[in-house]
Design an enzyme around this catalytic site. Structure first.
Site, PDB file in Angstrom:
ATOM      1  N   GLY A 235      -0.233 -18.085  -3.654  1.00 11.20           N
ATOM      2  CA  GLY A 235      -1.419 -17.270  -3.895  1.00 11.20           C
ATOM      3  C   GLY A 235      -2.633 -17.560  -3.039  1.00 11.20           C
ATOM      4  O   GLY A 235      -3.627 -16.829  -3.113  1.00 11.20           O
ATOM      5  N   GLU A 269       4.745 -22.713  -3.931  1.00  7.80           N
ATOM      6  CA  GLU A 269       5.420 -21.527  -3.385  1.00  7.80           C
ATOM      7  C   GLU A 269       4.494 -20.734  -2.470  1.00  7.80           C
ATOM      8  O   GLU A 269       4.173 -19.583  -2.749  1.00  7.80           O
ATOM      9  CB  GLU A 269       5.869 -20.603  -4.537  1.00  7.80           C
ATOM     10  CG  GLU A 269       6.748 -21.247  -5.578  1.00  7.80           C
ATOM     11  CD  GLU A 269       6.928 -20.363  -6.819  1.00  7.80           C
ATOM     12  OE1 GLU A 269       6.108 -19.455  -7.060  1.00  7.80           O
ATOM     13  OE2 GLU A 269       7.913 -20.594  -7.557  1.00  7.80           O
ATOM     14  N   ARG A 272       1.967 -16.043   1.935  1.00  6.72           N
ATOM     15  CA  ARG A 272       0.985 -15.506   2.881  1.00  6.72           C
ATOM     16  C   ARG A 272       0.320 -16.601   3.720  1.00  6.72           C
ATOM     17  O   ARG A 272       0.126 -16.421   4.924  1.00  6.72           O
ATOM     18  CB  ARG A 272      -0.098 -14.768   2.074  1.00  6.72           C
ATOM     19  CG  ARG A 272      -1.115 -14.013   2.905  1.00  6.72           C
ATOM     20  CD  ARG A 272      -2.258 -13.498   2.008  1.00  6.72           C
ATOM     21  NE  ARG A 272      -1.767 -12.861   0.806  1.00  6.72           N
ATOM     22  CZ  ARG A 272      -1.467 -11.566   0.705  1.00  6.72           C
ATOM     23  NH1 ARG A 272      -1.631 -10.764   1.733  1.00  6.72           N
ATOM     24  NH2 ARG A 272      -1.016 -11.071  -0.432  1.00  6.72           N
ATOM     25  N   TYR A 312      -2.612  -1.486  -1.035  1.00  4.90           N
ATOM     26  CA  TYR A 312      -3.623  -2.353  -1.656  1.00  4.90           C
ATOM     27  C   TYR A 312      -5.016  -2.139  -1.096  1.00  4.90           C
ATOM     28  O   TYR A 312      -5.882  -2.993  -1.301  1.00  4.90           O
ATOM     29  CB  TYR A 312      -3.312  -3.830  -1.385  1.00  4.90           C
ATOM     30  CG  TYR A 312      -1.931  -4.308  -1.607  1.00  4.90           C
ATOM     31  CD1 TYR A 312      -1.251  -4.053  -2.807  1.00  4.90           C
ATOM     32  CD2 TYR A 312      -1.283  -5.063  -0.632  1.00  4.90           C
ATOM     33  CE1 TYR A 312       0.023  -4.543  -3.000  1.00  4.90           C
ATOM     34  CE2 TYR A 312      -0.009  -5.560  -0.829  1.00  4.90           C
ATOM     35  CZ  TYR A 312       0.641  -5.291  -2.015  1.00  4.90           C
ATOM     36  OH  TYR A 312       1.894  -5.787  -2.199  1.00  4.90           O
ATOM     37  N   CYS A 339       3.286  11.601   7.330  1.00  2.00           N
ATOM     38  CA  CYS A 339       2.737  12.753   6.617  1.00  2.00           C
ATOM     39  C   CYS A 339       2.310  12.389   5.206  1.00  2.00           C
ATOM     40  O   CYS A 339       2.937  12.785   4.223  1.00  2.00           O
ATOM     41  CB  CYS A 339       3.744  13.893   6.626  1.00  2.00           C
ATOM     42  SG  CYS A 339       4.083  14.418   8.305  1.00  2.00           S
ATOM     43  N   GLU A 340       1.274  11.596   5.115  1.00  3.21           N
ATOM     44  CA  GLU A 340       0.649  11.179   3.865  1.00  3.21           C
ATOM     45  C   GLU A 340      -0.820  10.935   4.161  1.00  3.21           C
ATOM     46  O   GLU A 340      -1.139  10.272   5.157  1.00  3.21           O
ATOM     47  CB  GLU A 340       1.236   9.847   3.359  1.00  3.21           C
ATOM     48  CG  GLU A 340       2.669   9.883   2.932  1.00  3.21           C
ATOM     49  CD  GLU A 340       2.906  10.635   1.623  1.00  3.21           C
ATOM     50  OE1 GLU A 340       1.961  10.755   0.811  1.00  3.21           O
ATOM     51  OE2 GLU A 340       4.036  11.099   1.433  1.00  3.21           O
ATOM     52  N   TYR A 368       4.020  -9.912   4.373  1.00  3.16           N
ATOM     53  CA  TYR A 368       4.130  -8.626   3.672  1.00  3.16           C
ATOM     54  C   TYR A 368       3.929  -7.450   4.631  1.00  3.16           C
ATOM     55  O   TYR A 368       3.353  -6.425   4.274  1.00  3.16           O
ATOM     56  CB  TYR A 368       3.151  -8.554   2.488  1.00  3.16           C
ATOM     57  CG  TYR A 368       3.283  -9.747   1.565  1.00  3.16           C
ATOM     58  CD1 TYR A 368       4.392  -9.862   0.729  1.00  3.16           C
ATOM     59  CD2 TYR A 368       2.347 -10.781   1.552  1.00  3.16           C
ATOM     60  CE1 TYR A 368       4.555 -10.978  -0.090  1.00  3.16           C
ATOM     61  CE2 TYR A 368       2.500 -11.899   0.738  1.00  3.16           C
ATOM     62  CZ  TYR A 368       3.602 -11.986  -0.083  1.00  3.16           C
ATOM     63  OH  TYR A 368       3.764 -13.079  -0.878  1.00  3.16           O
TER      64      TYR A 368
END
Ligand code: PLP
Length: 417
Positions: A235, A269, A272, A312, A339-340, A368
Site C-alpha cells: 500500500g 506485500e 506499486r 481511478y 471510443c470512450e 498496474y
C-alpha cells in the site's frame, strides 16, 4: 541511484538509463512499456534497508507480472503475494520458491485452493469463513498453512476504488470472527492456522492509517498465541505528480515499533512501491485536433493500454522524448484513440506545441499498467522492454491481430441451413 540510471534528461532527450526513449520507441514501436531494471533494484534495496533483512518481502505481483520483472524479484530473494493460480504459476516460473509465496484474494476457487495446497506455498490468506469452510471440505491431504486477513475497519484515505480496509469493503474478516475461526481449526489434522494479515488499500500517502491497521493487527495477535506470521500488506504510495508520500523509514519505524515486539515472522506485500516509478508508457502523437475549446493531443496509447486514469482518475504526467527548442507552453487535453469518453490521460495539460509523430512518455506506469491492459477496440497489447544500463530488450512481444482472434470460432450449427 547512479546519475545514469532510470528516467532522466540529457540535454533535450529523455533517457531510460543509457538509452534515449526516442530511439527505443522508433526501434520497438509504440505504444511501448519501458522499464528500468536499475530503478527496481534501487527500490528493493531502499525498502529492504529500511525494514531490515528479517522481513519477507513478498512482491504483490499483480502490479507487474512480467516474467523478467519477477525474475529480478527472485534474484533479490523476494517472495510473491499472488491473487490467482495464474500469478502463482508465473511467480514459480520466474524462480520464486513456493515457500516464499502467499496467496491473497477474495474469491479463490476450489481449484485454486487445491493448487496452492499441492504447491506447498508459505500461506493462504483466508478472506472469509466461507472460504475456510470450502478449504476444509476439500479435505487437503498435505499440510496447508493458513492466515486470516483482518478487516480492521480503517479508512486508508486513498481513492475509494483502491481502499480495502473498511468494514463495507469486500476484503478481510472482522477481528471477532477471526478469533473464532482461528480457534475452530486449531486441532485440524492438515489445516494449520499460522498467521494474520492486513492490507487496507493502495497508494496510501499518510502513515496514520498504516499505524492504525498495525495496532489492530497487533491487538488481535496478542489474543492468539499460536500465531507465527504477521503479514502487514502493501500500500505504500509513490509520487505521481508532486505529492509527498510516506517516508519508508517512518513506515519501517511503525512496523518495528508496533509489530516488532510481538516477536513473530513478519511479511510485507509491496507492489506499486517496487515498480511504479520504474516504468513508462511511450506513445506516439497520432494527431493534434483543433476544437472550439482546448486543442486535443491524440496518442496511439489508450485506456486499454493504461487504465488507471479512466479507472481511478489517476494522473500520469507526460514528458516529451525530445524537448522542443521553443519554450512557450499552451494547454492541451491528452487522450487515447479508444471510443470512450473516459479515454483521457490529461486535462488542461501545459506543454509546448507537439507535432504529429512526436514520442511522449506517460511516466510512473510500471505498476498496474501492463497488468491491467486489454484489447478493447481490438487493439493489440503493447510490447514491453527492459533497459539495464546500455542493455535493452523485449520482455514481451507486441501482440498481433492473429493473437487476438486466434481463439474465436464459429460453432458448426451456425453454418447449417
Ligand atoms: C494489491 C495488493 C497489495 C499491493 O498493494 P500496493 O499498493 O501495490 O503495494 C498487497 N497486498 C494485497 C493483498 C493486495 O491485494
Amino acid at each position: 541511484m547512479s546519475a545514469n540510471t532510470g528516467f532522466h534528461n540529457r540535454g533535450q532527450f529523455l533517457y531510460a538509463d543509457e538509452m534515449p526513449v526516442e530511439e527505443l520507441a522508433r526501434q520497438y514501436g509504440t505504444p511501448l512499456y519501458i522499464y528500468s531494471a536499475g530503478i527496481i533494484r534501487d527500490n528493493i534495496t531502499r525498502l529492504r534497508n529500511a525494514l531490515g533483512p528479517d522481513i519477507l518481502m513478498a512482491f504483490a505481483s499483480k502490479a507487474n507480472t512480467n516474467r523478467a520483472i519477477l525474475s529480478i524479484m527472485a534474484q533479490y530473494g523476494l517472495g510473491a503475494d499472488v491473487v490467482s493460480q495464474g500469478e502463482m504459476m508465473r511467480a514459480q516460473a520466474a524462480g520464486i520458491a513456493a515457500e516464499k509465496i502467499v496467496f491473497s484474494g477474495v474469491g479463490k476457487t476450489d481449484g485454486e485452493l487445491e493448487f496452492a495446497v499441492e504447491q506447498g506455498i508459505a500461506q493462504i490468506n483466508m478472506e472469509s469463513g466461507a472460504e475456510l469452510e470450502r478449504l476444509i471440505a476439500l479435505n487437503p491431504q498435505k499440510q496447508v498453512r493458513v492466515a486470516f486477513r483482518l478487516n480492521p475497519d480503517v479508512d486508508a484515505k486513498t481513492h475509494a476504488k483502491i481502499s480495502t480496509g473498511k468494514e463495507d469493503n469486500k476484503f478481510g474478516i472482522p477481528a471477532d470472527e477471526i478469533l473464532y475461526l482461528f480457534k475452530s481449526i486449531k486441532d485440524h489434522k492438515t489445516i494449520k492456522p499460522v498467521g494474520l494479515s492486513v492490507h487496507i488499500g493502495s497508494q496510501l500517502m499518510t502513515i496514520d492509517p498504516f499505524r492504525e491497521a498495525f495496532h489492530h493487527l497487533a491487538n488481535l495477535a496478542h489474543q492468539l498465541p499460536d500465531v507465527e506470521t504477521l503479514d502487514f500488506g502493501g500500500g505504500l504510495g509513490i509520487v505521481y505528480e508532486d505529492e509527498t508520500p510516506v517516508d519508508v523509514v517512518e513506515y519501517a519505524r511503525a512496523v518495528h515499533e508496533i509489530l516488532g515486539p510481538l516477536g513473530k515472522k513478519l511479511i510485507t506485500e509491496p507492489g506499486r512501491y517496487l515498480v511504479g516509478d520504474a516504468g513508462i508508457l511511450a506513445s506516439r502523437v497520432v494527431d493534434i485536433k483543433k476544437t472550439p475549446g482546448r486543442p486535443i493531443v491524440i496518442l496511439d496509447a489508450g485506456m486499454n493500454d493504461l487504465m488507471r486514469p479512466a479507472l481511478y482518475e489517476a494522473i500520469h504526467v507526460m514528458r516529451p522524448a525530445v524537448e522542443k527548442d521553443q519554450k512557450e507552453k499552451a494547454a492541451f487535453d491528452v487522450v487515447g484513440p479508444v471510443c470512450e469518453s473516459s479515454d483521457v490521460f490529461l486535462t488542461n495539460w501545459s506543454m509546448t506545441q507537439p507535432e504529429r509523430g512526436d514520442i511522449m512518455a506517460l511516466m510512473n506506469a510500471g505498476a498496474y499498467g501492463m497488468t491491467m491492459a486489454g484489447t478493447y477496440n481490438t487493439r493489440p497489447l503493447p510490447a514491453e522492454i527492459l533497459v539495464d544500463g546500455a542493455h535493452h530488450g523485449i520482455i514481451r512481444k507486441r501482440q498481433t491481430y492473429d493473437d487476438i482472434v486466434k481463439d474465436e470460432q464459429i460453432p458448426g450449427w451456425m453454418n447449417e441451413s
